[in-house]
Design a protein around this motif. Structure first.
Motif, PDB file in Angstrom:
ATOM      1  N   GLU A 156      30.534   6.586  36.071  1.00 59.24           N
ATOM      2  CA  GLU A 156      29.242   5.912  35.955  1.00 59.24           C
ATOM      3  C   GLU A 156      28.629   5.765  37.349  1.00 59.24           C
ATOM      4  OE1 GLU A 156      27.168   1.910  34.052  1.00 59.24           O
ATOM      5  OE2 GLU A 156      29.340   2.020  34.221  1.00 59.24           O
ATOM      6  N   ALA A 157      27.807   6.717  37.693  1.00 63.48           N
ATOM      7  CA  ALA A 157      27.246   6.736  39.034  1.00 63.48           C
ATOM      8  C   ALA A 157      25.879   7.399  39.012  1.00 63.48           C
ATOM      9  CB  ALA A 157      28.172   7.488  39.996  1.00 63.48           C
ATOM     10  N   SER A 158      25.075   7.071  40.012  1.00 64.93           N
ATOM     11  CA  SER A 158      23.777   7.719  40.193  1.00 64.93           C
ATOM     12  C   SER A 158      23.708   8.303  41.590  1.00 64.93           C
ATOM     13  CB  SER A 158      22.634   6.724  39.980  1.00 64.93           C
ATOM     14  OG  SER A 158      22.726   5.649  40.897  1.00 64.93           O
ATOM     15  N   VAL A 159      23.016   9.423  41.709  1.00 66.10           N
ATOM     16  CA  VAL A 159      22.843  10.103  42.989  1.00 66.10           C
ATOM     17  C   VAL A 159      21.349  10.321  43.203  1.00 66.10           C
ATOM     18  CG1 VAL A 159      23.376  12.149  44.356  1.00 66.10           C
ATOM     19  CG2 VAL A 159      25.046  11.290  42.704  1.00 66.10           C
ATOM     20  N   LYS A 160      20.904  10.035  44.410  1.00 64.07           N
ATOM     21  CA  LYS A 160      19.482  10.167  44.701  1.00 64.07           C
ATOM     22  C   LYS A 160      19.321  10.638  46.136  1.00 64.07           C
ATOM     23  CE  LYS A 160      15.161   7.535  44.017  1.00 64.07           C
ATOM     24  NZ  LYS A 160      14.616   6.200  43.680  1.00 64.07           N
ATOM     25  N   ALA A 161      18.354  11.516  46.369  1.00 65.23           N
ATOM     26  CA  ALA A 161      18.150  12.046  47.717  1.00 65.23           C
ATOM     27  C   ALA A 161      16.678  12.349  47.926  1.00 65.23           C
ATOM     28  CB  ALA A 161      18.980  13.305  47.928  1.00 65.23           C
ATOM     29  N   ARG A 162      16.282  12.278  49.191  1.00 59.02           N
ATOM     30  CA  ARG A 162      14.931  12.686  49.575  1.00 59.02           C
ATOM     31  C   ARG A 162      15.019  13.624  50.744  1.00 59.02           C
ATOM     32  NH1 ARG A 162      10.526  12.677  52.678  1.00 59.02           N
ATOM     33  NH2 ARG A 162       8.488  12.093  51.788  1.00 59.02           N
TER      34      ARG A 162
ATOM     35  N   VAL B  33      18.421   6.607  37.159  1.00 59.21           N
ATOM     36  CA  VAL B  33      17.363   6.443  38.145  1.00 59.21           C
ATOM     37  C   VAL B  33      16.029   6.313  37.419  1.00 59.21           C
ATOM     38  CG1 VAL B  33      16.132   7.547  40.054  1.00 59.21           C
ATOM     39  CG2 VAL B  33      18.627   7.724  39.902  1.00 59.21           C
ATOM     40  N   THR B  34      15.279   5.274  37.724  1.00 58.97           N
ATOM     41  CA  THR B  34      13.998   5.037  37.056  1.00 58.97           C
ATOM     42  C   THR B  34      12.797   5.345  37.943  1.00 58.97           C
ATOM     43  OG1 THR B  34      14.074   2.698  37.691  1.00 58.97           O
ATOM     44  CG2 THR B  34      14.978   3.288  35.528  1.00 58.97           C
ATOM     45  N   ARG B  35      12.973   5.286  39.266  1.00 64.05           N
ATOM     46  CA  ARG B  35      11.890   5.614  40.195  1.00 64.05           C
ATOM     47  C   ARG B  35      12.194   6.929  40.878  1.00 64.05           C
ATOM     48  NH1 ARG B  35       7.010   3.801  41.269  1.00 64.05           N
ATOM     49  NH2 ARG B  35       7.397   3.606  43.505  1.00 64.05           N
ATOM     50  N   TYR B  36      11.172   7.808  40.968  1.00 68.22           N
ATOM     51  CA  TYR B  36      11.336   9.122  41.580  1.00 68.22           C
ATOM     52  C   TYR B  36      12.528   9.871  40.965  1.00 68.22           C
ATOM     53  CZ  TYR B  36       8.144   7.184  45.080  1.00 68.22           C
ATOM     54  OH  TYR B  36       7.072   6.611  45.705  1.00 68.22           O
TER      55      TYR B  36
ATOM     56  N   ASP C 196      12.794  12.751  39.998  1.00 68.91           N
ATOM     57  CA  ASP C 196      12.973  14.124  40.494  1.00 68.91           C
ATOM     58  C   ASP C 196      13.931  14.173  41.679  1.00 68.91           C
ATOM     59  OD1 ASP C 196      10.779  12.673  41.766  1.00 68.91           O
ATOM     60  OD2 ASP C 196      10.500  14.479  42.974  1.00 68.91           O
ATOM     61  N   ARG C 197      14.227  13.026  42.274  1.00 65.15           N
ATOM     62  CA  ARG C 197      15.163  12.994  43.405  1.00 65.15           C
ATOM     63  C   ARG C 197      16.605  12.755  42.968  1.00 65.15           C
ATOM     64  NH1 ARG C 197      11.733   9.066  47.568  1.00 65.15           N
ATOM     65  NH2 ARG C 197       9.837  10.356  47.662  1.00 65.15           N
ATOM     66  N   SER C 198      16.815  12.554  41.681  1.00 65.36           N
ATOM     67  CA  SER C 198      18.159  12.233  41.199  1.00 65.36           C
ATOM     68  C   SER C 198      18.926  13.492  40.831  1.00 65.36           C
ATOM     69  CB  SER C 198      18.071  11.315  39.975  1.00 65.36           C
ATOM     70  OG  SER C 198      17.462  11.994  38.886  1.00 65.36           O
ATOM     71  N   ALA C 199      20.228  13.345  40.731  1.00 62.79           N
ATOM     72  CA  ALA C 199      21.116  14.443  40.326  1.00 62.79           C
ATOM     73  C   ALA C 199      22.216  13.874  39.456  1.00 62.79           C
ATOM     74  CB  ALA C 199      21.714  15.140  41.548  1.00 62.79           C
ATOM     75  N   THR C 200      22.670  14.663  38.490  1.00 58.83           N
ATOM     76  CA  THR C 200      23.728  14.193  37.591  1.00 58.83           C
ATOM     77  C   THR C 200      24.993  15.040  37.676  1.00 58.83           C
ATOM     78  OG1 THR C 200      22.823  15.511  35.760  1.00 58.83           O
ATOM     79  CG2 THR C 200      22.087  13.211  35.941  1.00 58.83           C
ATOM     80  N   ASP C 201      24.979  16.083  38.488  1.00 55.76           N
ATOM     81  CA  ASP C 201      26.197  16.881  38.608  1.00 55.76           C
ATOM     82  C   ASP C 201      27.147  16.233  39.601  1.00 55.76           C
ATOM     83  OD1 ASP C 201      25.699  18.798  41.360  1.00 55.76           O
ATOM     84  OD2 ASP C 201      23.939  17.917  40.367  1.00 55.76           O
TER      85      ASP C 201
END
Length: 228
Positions: A166-172, A19-22, A24-29
């Motif tokens: 290989e995945a990204s997680v993002k939340a707001r 994740v390159t934008r925001y 702080d909203r990403s997670a890697t677990d």
């Protein structure tokens, strides 16, 4: 065998899954990825078909660190998915964020994007496991109450597996991020929460007499106050 939460490695960051934008909203677990996938009913599969990018909505199922997809053996999009890398995206919208300025309107959401190359599942036992996983993801408790797939149906079904490494997680979550100069403005600001609610089931018009709606269907319908 599914790994225990303690031994499961974190998501592997790559240039396309970072994740390159925001940030702080990403997670890697992996637990965060599991939660998003388990909450979503639909995913969007991105493939290249006839030289052009195509995004297709489809149901899916997760078993441990594997995502299962299925469709007709004649489906060109699934065949195309086996010829190169794909992306799979899921999103759960939790609310609309009203801000005092147009530029700060947003949504509260949970999302995930998986990258990789799907593999056709050919082992008979895993194929059945995959199909059960997909059905149970959408309709928990249904698989054991219906007729299993016939040989003809299985022969006409293509099942794919996609590794979830290989995945990204993002939340707001939370309220608007208005500029300080706008805080005294006249516009209303806040969050309008969104949730999906199952309605009472509608029996099929050709349902045989005497077949009651099963508990695994009714349990998903929220209790309602009696109508006066």
């Amino acid at each position: 065998m599914t790994e225990s939460p303690v031994s499961r490695p974190p998501l592997s960051p790559t240039p396309r899954s970072t994740v390159t934008r925001y940030r702080d909203r990403s997670a890697t677990d992996r637990a965060a990825l599991d939660a998003v996938l388990d909450a979503a009913l639909l995913c969007h599969l991105g493939v290249v078909l006839h030289g052009a990018p195509v995004v297709l909505p489809t149901i899916f199922g997760r078993s441990g660190d594997t995502l299962y997809l299925h469709g007709s053996t004649g489906a060109g999009n699934l065949r195309a998915a086996m010829t190169g890398d794909v992306s799979v995206a899921v999103t759960v919208v939790d609310g609309l964020v009203y801000a005092r300025s147009a530029m700060h309107f947003s949504m509260n959401y949970r999302s995930a994007v998986i990258h990789g190359r799907p593999v056709e599942v050919t082992d008979p036992d895993e194929r059945l496991h995959a199909l059960r996983t997909v059905v149970e993801h959408a309709a928990p408790g249904a698989w054991d109450t219906v007729r299993p797939p016939s040989r003809k149906e299985l022969a006409a079904t293509l099942v794919l597996s996609l590794d979830l490494t290989e995945a990204s997680v993002k939340a707001r979550s939370g309220g608007p991020g208005d500029d300080a100069d706008d805080l005294d403005g006249p516009a209303w600001a806040g969050v309008l929460p969104l949730r999906q609610v199952w309605e009472p089931p509608i029996p099929s018009a050709d349902l045989a007499a005497g077949i009651e709606t099963p508990d695994h269907v009714l349990v998903r319908v929220p209790a309602r106050a009696p109508v006066a």
